[in-house]
Motif scaffolding. Structure first.
Motif, short mmCIF file in Angstrom:
data_model
loop_
_atom_site.label_atom_id
_atom_site.label_comp_id
_atom_site.label_asym_id
_atom_site.label_seq_id
_atom_site.Cartn_x
_atom_site.Cartn_y
_atom_site.Cartn_z
N THR A 1 0.84 -1.20 0.00
CA THR A 1 0.00 0.00 0.00
C THR A 1 0.87 1.25 0.00
O THR A 1 1.81 1.36 0.80
CB THR A 1 -0.91 0.01 1.23
OG1 THR A 1 -1.76 -1.14 1.18
CG2 THR A 1 -1.75 1.27 1.27
N VAL A 2 0.55 2.17 -0.87
CA VAL A 2 1.23 3.47 -0.93
C VAL A 2 0.22 4.51 -0.47
O VAL A 2 -0.86 4.65 -1.06
CB VAL A 2 1.73 3.77 -2.35
CG1 VAL A 2 2.43 5.12 -2.38
CG2 VAL A 2 2.66 2.68 -2.84
N CYS A 3 0.51 5.21 0.56
CA CYS A 3 -0.44 6.09 1.24
C CYS A 3 -0.58 7.43 0.53
O CYS A 3 -0.33 8.50 1.11
CB CYS A 3 -0.04 6.27 2.69
SG CYS A 3 0.01 4.72 3.62
N THR A 4 -0.91 7.38 -0.70
CA THR A 4 -1.17 8.59 -1.47
C THR A 4 -1.93 8.19 -2.73
O THR A 4 -1.85 7.05 -3.18
CB THR A 4 0.14 9.31 -1.84
OG1 THR A 4 -0.17 10.45 -2.63
CG2 THR A 4 1.05 8.40 -2.65
N THR A 5 -2.65 9.13 -3.28
CA THR A 5 -3.32 8.87 -4.56
C THR A 5 -2.67 9.68 -5.67
O THR A 5 -3.08 9.59 -6.82
CB THR A 5 -4.81 9.25 -4.46
OG1 THR A 5 -4.92 10.62 -4.06
CG2 THR A 5 -5.51 8.36 -3.45
N GLY A 6 -1.62 10.46 -5.32
CA GLY A 6 -0.93 11.26 -6.32
C GLY A 6 0.35 10.59 -6.77
O GLY A 6 0.42 9.37 -6.96
N ALA A 7 1.41 11.39 -6.92
CA ALA A 7 2.70 10.87 -7.37
C ALA A 7 3.29 9.93 -6.32
O ALA A 7 3.14 10.13 -5.11
CB ALA A 7 3.66 12.03 -7.62
N PHE A 8 3.99 8.88 -6.80
CA PHE A 8 4.61 7.92 -5.89
C PHE A 8 5.84 8.55 -5.24
O PHE A 8 6.58 9.31 -5.88
CB PHE A 8 5.04 6.67 -6.65
CG PHE A 8 3.90 5.75 -6.99
CD1 PHE A 8 3.54 4.73 -6.12
CD2 PHE A 8 3.17 5.91 -8.17
CE1 PHE A 8 2.49 3.88 -6.43
CE2 PHE A 8 2.12 5.07 -8.48
CZ PHE A 8 1.77 4.04 -7.60
N PRO A 9 6.12 8.24 -3.98
CA PRO A 9 7.38 8.69 -3.37
C PRO A 9 8.57 8.04 -4.06
O PRO A 9 8.42 7.07 -4.82
CB PRO A 9 7.24 8.25 -1.91
CG PRO A 9 6.23 7.16 -1.92
CD PRO A 9 5.28 7.47 -3.04
N SER A 10 9.79 8.54 -3.77
CA SER A 10 10.97 8.12 -4.52
C SER A 10 11.32 6.65 -4.32
O SER A 10 11.99 6.05 -5.16
CB SER A 10 12.18 8.98 -4.12
OG SER A 10 12.45 8.83 -2.73
#
Length: 702
Positions: free
Chosen positions: A235-244
């Motif tokens: 899970t990536v806790c954002t709906t925008g750009a992915f962290p690095s």
């Protein structure tokens, strides 16, 4: 306040033996049901007040309320007829105690008590009506009239809101303390079910929940090389750009080491113990671990990766680093190591840490000595207070009762013992337990002529074996008197024994001597067991021998000069009959008359000449050491290639420390030199002078 006397039943007012006048008070209520009614009576004359409390309804149970509340008041003795009666209504207490709630309504009325009313059985009556609003019937009066504590008094929902209610997570002030949702941790940090950071908030059924923020699925890419690891999406806790360190699921997830950005499919495989390209494991194609052979002669060598990872080399895990140990102190020169499994060269050892491989008293484990040298290789000299006050120096003193005497020979023995011999039959000994020399006073003459004693060797017990002119040898103990016993040297009646060197054997001692026959050009050698039987000298024609020294019978040299003024060196051959027991060395450089020799090890010896030359023996060959100071060399002492001391007829000691020569101990002519270490050196010479380095020894403690 004193409590009122309740008149229940009321007829008790009329049935008393001594009835008192009183009043019947009836309290009713409207708009609410008080939890408790308090009735007070105050005397109009004295102001004295009596009261009582009557619980009306227990809101903590399902019991019914009392209605109305009837209280009988008897007028106490001494009160006047005028009273003021007050009724107080108390709402429900938050802890449901009987009469602990807030006062919400008060009604008062004055009256005059009629005398004799009790006798008639018809007491006076008073009715008081309490009024308040409790629309939701929860026992708490609304705040709207300014008296109650109920902040929501409307309907069934309002019944759940009052001071005794539990605060719920509903954006409402349930307990009417003026705050909403207090004490529930709303806004505190938490981790939501999807693994994302969030804060606490109100959820369904008034529960406190960790709110779930929006998220999406992605690949882990901790080394940020554009290749996700081989694990499942996270899970990536954002709906925008992915962290690095995250990638969309459309990226490749083929990274076999997500901690190293240099490891991923498509890179060149290196020999480094890592699977760089994530194909076929680590170091494919480099044959790492297969057997090999190299110059180290090791049986278990295998190919291993080189330092830059571009190839392999043959590694021998059992190979050690061997160091040359030229001074035989079991420490090798650290800058000349050779890596090998077997010993690569004779004389090499596995221990280094020798900062001066020409001096056996210098290495990493050596004790520090008072000799102006860095003995323990720590970069400092003479540290730890090893030197007495004023040391190191060449401490010279006159020994004996004749300052014109010349001391020729010196020999150390035991732990601090020293013998010296010289002209006029002079003999002196410093025993190990003493600091001063004792001169032996007995006669040492042939007729009336005192004899010269050129040489001495002392065994470990302190017995001295002395060479004398006129063809005799002498045995002396520290407590001896005359020069006795004297041993004749057969075949050399005028022999002058210039050098003696002895060795302890199982049966006693074996002493080898050399010298000159009178003033002739012939010399001699002898072998003596230290006894009193005459000793046979072996003639060495046309050769005068002046000195002898060795570490063992198999490593023993004598030096001198032949009748053509050429340098001569002989080596002793044990267990061989004379004259073949001494073999002349070949290839000796001609530096004139050699006066003394000193053997250091099986590969190192030095000889000096009267012409000021120094010869070195390396185990096979004698060579001249260049650039030595000028002088008439009379004696030599060495501990290694970098620790050499030369006595001179000019009265100095020449010292070599491995880098330079220095001239020290300047005084009168010096002829004999001996010592056990660089901090215990004795030199003897003219005018009775005896010199010790680094200071005159003190007597050891008892």
């Amino acid at each position: 306040m004193k409590r009122l006397l309740l008149l229940l039943p009321l007829w008790a007012l009329a049935g008393c033996k001594d009835p008192q006048d009183g009043v019947k008070v009836t309290v009713t209520y409207e708009g609410f049901v008080p939890a408790c009614v308090r009735v007070k009576a105050q005397n109009g004359d004295s102001g004295d007040t009596r009261s009582t409390e009557v619980p009306v309804k227990d809101y903590g149970t399902t019991g019914s309320a009392k209605s109305p509340v009837v209280v009988g008041i008897r007028v106490p003795d001494g009160w006047g007829p005028v009273l003021t009666v007050t009724a107080e209504g108390l709402e429900r207490a938050p802890d449901n105690s009987a009469c602990g709630g807030k006062l919400v309504d008060t009604r008062s009325q004055g009256l005059r008590i009629e005398k004799g009313s009790a006798d008639k059985g018809t007491p006076q009556e008073l009715a008081l009506v309490l009024s308040a609003v409790d629309a939701d019937n929860d026992g708490y009066v609304t705040k709207s009239n300014g008296n109650g504590t109920d902040c929501d008094d409307v309907g069934a929902a309002g019944a759940l809101v009052n001071p005794s209610a539990m605060e719920l997570c509903n954006d409402r002030d349930d307990n009417c303390d003026g705050n909403r949702d207090e004490g529930l941790g709303l806004g505190d940090a938490c981790i939501a079910d999807n693994g994302c950071a969030s804060v606490k908030a109100c959820g369904p059924s008034n529960a406190v929940v960790c709110s779930t923020p929006p998220a999406q699925q992605g690949l882990i890419d901790e080394d940020k090389d554009g290749h996700g690891n081989m694990g499942a999406p996270v899970t990536v806790c954002t709906t925008g750009a992915f962290p690095s360190n995250r990638l969309p699921t459309s990226a490749p997830n083929d990274d076999c080491d997500d901690t190293n950005p240099n490891v991923k499919p498509g890179v060149t495989e290196l020999c480094n113990g890592i699977d760089d390209n994530c194909v076929n494991g680590k170091d494919e194609g480099f044959m790492v671990g297969t057997t090999c052979t190299d110059g180290k002669q090791c049986a278990d060598s295998t190919y291993q990766c080189n330092a830059v990872g571009t190839g392999t080399y043959c590694m021998s895990p059992d190979a050690g680093t061997w160091y040359p140990d030229d001074d035989n102190d079991n420490h090798g020169r650290a800058d000349a190591g050779i890596v090998s499994c077997p010993q690569p060269v004779a004389g090499y050892i596995l221990t280094g840490r020798d900062c001066d491989d020409g001096n056996p008293f210098i290495h990493g484990d050596a004790p520090e000595l008072c000799d102006s040298q860095d003995n323990n290789c720590n970069g400092a000299t003479d540290e730890n207070s090893v030197c007495p006050s004023g040391a190191p120096n060449w401490d010279m003193r006159v020994v004996g009762d004749d300052s014109d005497r010349t001391w020729f020979g010196v020999s150390t023995y035991g732990d601090g013992g020293v013998w010296i011999v010289g002209s006029d039959g002079g003999r002196a000994v410093k025993e190990p337990s003493l600091a001063a020399f004792a001169q032996l006073q007995g006669a040492c003459t042939t007729g009336d002529t005192p004899q010269v004693l050129p040489s001495v060797w002392a065994d470990p017990s302190g017995t001295a074996y002395i060479g004398r002119n006129e063809g005799q040898l002498i045995v002396q103990r520290p407590d001896s008197g005359d020069c006795l016993p004297r041993v004749d040297v057969s075949g050399a009646a005028t022999a002058v024994t210039r050098g003696l060197m002895g060795f302890v054997t199982d049966g006693g001692v074996n002493i080898l001597g050399v010298g000159q026959k009178g003033t002739s050009n012939d010399g001699f050698t002898l072998q003596w067991d230290g006894g009193t039987a005459p000793v046979t000298a072996t003639n060495r024609k046309d050769t005068v021998l002046s000195g002898v020294h060795g570490r063992s019978e198999g490593l023993l040299f004598s030096v001198g000069v032949d009748n053509s003024a050429k340098s001569v060196i002989f080596r002793y051959v044990p267990n061989t009959d004379p004259p073949d027991d001494w073999v002349k060395e070949t290839g000796v450089p001609n530096v004139g008359a050699l006066t003394a020799v000193h053997v250091v090890t099986s590969k190192l010896a030095y000889a000096v000449s009267a012409s000021g030359k120094l010869l070195r023996w390396n185990g096979s060959t004698w060579t001249v050491i260049p650039s030595t100071p000028a002088g008439n060399y009379t004696g030599v002492l060495a501990f290694g290639t970098n620790s050499i001391y030369i006595a001179t007829d000019e009265g100095t000691v020449l010292r070599y420390n491995g880098s330079a020569w220095s001239t020290e101990a300047a005084a009168s002519s010096k002829y004999g030199i001996a010592g056990t270490s660089p901090d215990n050196i004795w030199v003897v010479g003219r005018f009775g002078q005896v010199t010790h380095y680094p200071s005159w020894p003190a007597a050891p403690p008892p």
